[in-house]
Design a protein around this motif. Sequence first.
Motif, PDB file in Angstrom:
ATOM      1  N   PRO A 153      -4.771  -4.978  19.180  1.00 33.92           N
ATOM      2  CA  PRO A 153      -4.706  -5.351  20.602  1.00 33.92           C
ATOM      3  C   PRO A 153      -3.285  -5.672  21.088  1.00 33.92           C
ATOM      4  O   PRO A 153      -2.976  -5.454  22.250  1.00 33.92           O
ATOM      5  CB  PRO A 153      -5.607  -6.589  20.693  1.00 33.92           C
ATOM      6  CG  PRO A 153      -6.575  -6.437  19.562  1.00 33.92           C
ATOM      7  CD  PRO A 153      -5.821  -5.725  18.468  1.00 33.92           C
ATOM      8  N   ASP A 154      -2.406  -6.145  20.173  1.00 37.90           N
ATOM      9  CA  ASP A 154      -1.033  -6.445  20.620  1.00 37.90           C
ATOM     10  C   ASP A 154      -0.170  -5.191  20.721  1.00 37.90           C
ATOM     11  O   ASP A 154       1.022  -5.280  21.024  1.00 37.90           O
ATOM     12  CB  ASP A 154      -0.371  -7.464  19.680  1.00 37.90           C
ATOM     13  CG  ASP A 154      -0.015  -6.866  18.316  1.00 37.90           C
ATOM     14  OD1 ASP A 154      -0.383  -5.695  18.032  1.00 37.90           O
ATOM     15  OD2 ASP A 154       0.644  -7.569  17.525  1.00 37.90           O
ATOM     16  N   GLY A 155      -0.780  -4.028  20.438  1.00 35.82           N
ATOM     17  CA  GLY A 155      -0.031  -2.779  20.581  1.00 35.82           C
ATOM     18  C   GLY A 155       0.526  -2.226  19.280  1.00 35.82           C
ATOM     19  O   GLY A 155       0.996  -1.096  19.248  1.00 35.82           O
ATOM     20  N   ASN A 194       3.393  -2.857   1.316  1.00 34.27           N
ATOM     21  CA  ASN A 194       2.879  -3.826   2.288  1.00 34.27           C
ATOM     22  C   ASN A 194       3.112  -3.300   3.700  1.00 34.27           C
ATOM     23  O   ASN A 194       4.151  -2.712   3.979  1.00 34.27           O
ATOM     24  CB  ASN A 194       3.595  -5.174   2.148  1.00 34.27           C
ATOM     25  CG  ASN A 194       3.219  -5.876   0.855  1.00 34.27           C
ATOM     26  OD1 ASN A 194       2.133  -5.679   0.327  1.00 34.27           O
ATOM     27  ND2 ASN A 194       4.125  -6.687   0.339  1.00 34.27           N
ATOM     28  N   GLY A 195       2.130  -3.489   4.544  1.00 37.11           N
ATOM     29  CA  GLY A 195       2.272  -3.073   5.940  1.00 37.11           C
ATOM     30  C   GLY A 195       1.967  -1.607   6.176  1.00 37.11           C
ATOM     31  O   GLY A 195       2.085  -1.113   7.301  1.00 37.11           O
ATOM     32  N   ALA A 196       1.542  -0.889   5.129  1.00 35.86           N
ATOM     33  CA  ALA A 196       1.301   0.554   5.253  1.00 35.86           C
ATOM     34  C   ALA A 196       0.065   0.873   6.099  1.00 35.86           C
ATOM     35  O   ALA A 196      -0.047   1.965   6.652  1.00 35.86           O
ATOM     36  CB  ALA A 196       1.130   1.173   3.873  1.00 35.86           C
ATOM     37  N   GLY A 197      -0.882  -0.085   6.166  1.00 35.82           N
ATOM     38  CA  GLY A 197      -2.117   0.162   6.902  1.00 35.82           C
ATOM     39  C   GLY A 197      -3.348   0.189   6.015  1.00 35.82           C
ATOM     40  O   GLY A 197      -4.443   0.527   6.473  1.00 35.82           O
ATOM     41  N   LYS A 198      -3.198  -0.199   4.750  1.00 35.72           N
ATOM     42  CA  LYS A 198      -4.326  -0.120   3.808  1.00 35.72           C
ATOM     43  C   LYS A 198      -5.491  -1.011   4.261  1.00 35.72           C
ATOM     44  O   LYS A 198      -6.640  -0.576   4.276  1.00 35.72           O
ATOM     45  CB  LYS A 198      -3.879  -0.514   2.383  1.00 35.72           C
ATOM     46  CG  LYS A 198      -2.758   0.364   1.836  1.00 35.72           C
ATOM     47  CD  LYS A 198      -2.342  -0.025   0.432  1.00 35.72           C
ATOM     48  CE  LYS A 198      -1.821  -1.441   0.300  1.00 35.72           C
ATOM     49  NZ  LYS A 198      -0.551  -1.701   1.043  1.00 35.72           N
ATOM     50  N   THR A 199      -5.176  -2.259   4.607  1.00 40.94           N
ATOM     51  CA  THR A 199      -6.232  -3.180   5.026  1.00 40.94           C
ATOM     52  C   THR A 199      -6.887  -2.687   6.317  1.00 40.94           C
ATOM     53  O   THR A 199      -8.116  -2.732   6.459  1.00 40.94           O
ATOM     54  CB  THR A 199      -5.638  -4.593   5.253  1.00 40.94           C
ATOM     55  OG1 THR A 199      -4.915  -4.956   4.079  1.00 40.94           O
ATOM     56  CG2 THR A 199      -6.713  -5.607   5.528  1.00 40.94           C
ATOM     57  N   THR A 200      -6.075  -2.204   7.220  1.00 37.18           N
ATOM     58  CA  THR A 200      -6.609  -1.687   8.491  1.00 37.18           C
ATOM     59  C   THR A 200      -7.554  -0.515   8.213  1.00 37.18           C
ATOM     60  O   THR A 200      -8.642  -0.434   8.803  1.00 37.18           O
ATOM     61  CB  THR A 200      -5.436  -1.229   9.394  1.00 37.18           C
ATOM     62  OG1 THR A 200      -4.496  -2.298   9.505  1.00 37.18           O
ATOM     63  CG2 THR A 200      -5.947  -0.826  10.766  1.00 37.18           C
ATOM     64  N   LEU A 201      -7.160   0.348   7.302  1.00 36.29           N
ATOM     65  CA  LEU A 201      -8.020   1.480   6.941  1.00 36.29           C
ATOM     66  C   LEU A 201      -9.333   0.982   6.327  1.00 36.29           C
ATOM     67  O   LEU A 201     -10.416   1.411   6.733  1.00 36.29           O
ATOM     68  CB  LEU A 201      -7.273   2.401   5.963  1.00 36.29           C
ATOM     69  CG  LEU A 201      -8.069   3.554   5.354  1.00 36.29           C
ATOM     70  CD1 LEU A 201      -8.622   4.465   6.440  1.00 36.29           C
ATOM     71  CD2 LEU A 201      -7.182   4.362   4.398  1.00 36.29           C
TER      72      LEU A 201
HETATM   73  P1  ADP Z   1      -1.375  -3.260   4.310  1.00 33.66           P
HETATM   74  O1  ADP Z   1      -2.777  -3.696   4.039  1.00 33.66           O
HETATM   75  O2  ADP Z   1      -1.067  -1.893   3.773  1.00 33.66           O
HETATM   76  O3  ADP Z   1      -0.352  -4.275   3.871  1.00 33.66           O
HETATM   77  P2  ADP Z   1      -2.057  -3.706   7.104  1.00 33.66           P
HETATM   78  O4  ADP Z   1      -3.204  -2.801   7.408  1.00 33.66           O
HETATM   79  O5  ADP Z   1      -2.340  -5.141   6.857  1.00 33.66           O
HETATM   80  O6  ADP Z   1      -1.195  -3.085   5.907  1.00 33.66           O
HETATM   81  O7  ADP Z   1      -1.008  -3.635   8.303  1.00 33.66           O
HETATM   82  C1  ADP Z   1      -0.624  -2.416   8.950  1.00 33.66           C
HETATM   83  C2  ADP Z   1       0.235  -2.732  10.166  1.00 33.66           C
HETATM   84  O8  ADP Z   1      -0.563  -3.404  11.141  1.00 33.66           O
HETATM   85  C3  ADP Z   1       1.411  -3.660   9.878  1.00 33.66           C
HETATM   86  O9  ADP Z   1       2.476  -3.271  10.715  1.00 33.66           O
HETATM   87  C4  ADP Z   1       0.884  -5.027  10.278  1.00 33.66           C
HETATM   88  O10 ADP Z   1       1.936  -5.871  10.669  1.00 33.66           O
HETATM   89  C5  ADP Z   1      -0.018  -4.675  11.449  1.00 33.66           C
HETATM   90  N1  ADP Z   1      -1.128  -5.638  11.624  1.00 33.66           N
HETATM   91  C6  ADP Z   1      -2.038  -6.025  10.697  1.00 33.66           C
HETATM   92  N2  ADP Z   1      -2.941  -6.879  11.221  1.00 33.66           N
HETATM   93  C7  ADP Z   1      -2.587  -7.029  12.530  1.00 33.66           C
HETATM   94  C8  ADP Z   1      -3.114  -7.791  13.637  1.00 33.66           C
HETATM   95  N3  ADP Z   1      -4.210  -8.543  13.502  1.00 33.66           N
HETATM   96  N4  ADP Z   1      -2.481  -7.697  14.818  1.00 33.66           N
HETATM   97  C9  ADP Z   1      -1.375  -6.929  14.974  1.00 33.66           C
HETATM   98  N5  ADP Z   1      -0.837  -6.186  13.989  1.00 33.66           N
HETATM   99  C10 ADP Z   1      -1.428  -6.231  12.788  1.00 33.66           C
END
Ligand code: ADP
Length: 247
Positions: free
Chosen positions: A14-16, A39-46
């Motif tokens: 939501p923050d863009g 870290n920050g690659a998007g793994k958790t988001t995926l």
């Molecule tokens: P990983 O699990 O690979 O470390 P994440 O999926 O946590 O990566 O993060 C992917 C990107 O999304 C990063 O740039 C992170 O800062 C951003 N991000 C993760 N969670 C949030 C959130 N709740 N709001 C905004 N940005 C987020």
Amino acid sequence: MNSLEVSRLAYAYPDGTQALFGVDFTIGRGERVALLGPNGAGKTTLVMHLNGILTAGHGAVTVAGTPVRKDTLKEIRQRVGLVFQDPDDQLFMPTVRDDVAFGPANSGVAGEELERVVKAALDRVGMLDAIDRPPHHLSFGQRRRVAVATVLAMAPEILVLDEPSSNLDPAARRELAEILRSLDVTVLMVTHDLPYALELCDRSLILSDGVIAADGPTRELLADVELLAAHRLELPYGFAIPAPERG
Ligand code: ADP
């Protein structure tokens, strides 16, 4: 039949912050695949898209043919077994039996059938002897195995493990590897433990800056020094993989 299909998946928070930029891959039934990336690659988001904690901004996720959507969430959550990094986020009941029974009981399994399902799941992770014990009396490695059992009890299509080897001593790490290898289930394993990926997964994906940067045999990816360096992946000290012979 594929266990998982991810196609052109893109997502911005939501923050863009754009976390995923069009991710494509499929995992066939019975495959074990590692998801690598800095870290920050998007793994958790995926991973949060795989069971609908997040839903696709663009693109689609399909689990054994069923699209992940609001109206399919109940079915999807039964089919996608998420094992969190911290087992204490997954275990909250007074006994191991109650924890493993929780999911199937919620799906309507009861009585002798429930007991059978619980025992079978615990047996698969070598924790049947602990069935009557409180989870907080178990070691960390044992709690992680029970967490895997809570998910197996739901007969998932795919097991998704977040850093399965983290905080395990070498013996517990090896025991978990043996268990994961013995399971006849599709696995996607998010890990920074590259030797664990090599040991358990024939295939790896490298997610970097929200895109799949590489998808191939784990041994080939880990032998590619430039590829690893480009995505902040590092093998442990003293661990080297000979480049595959060519020609
Ligand atoms: P990983 O699990 O690979 O470390 P994440 O999926 O946590 O990566 O993060 C992917 C990107 O999304 C990063 O740039 C992170 O800062 C951003 N991000 C993760 N969670 C949030 C959130 N709740 N709001 C905004 N940005 C987020």
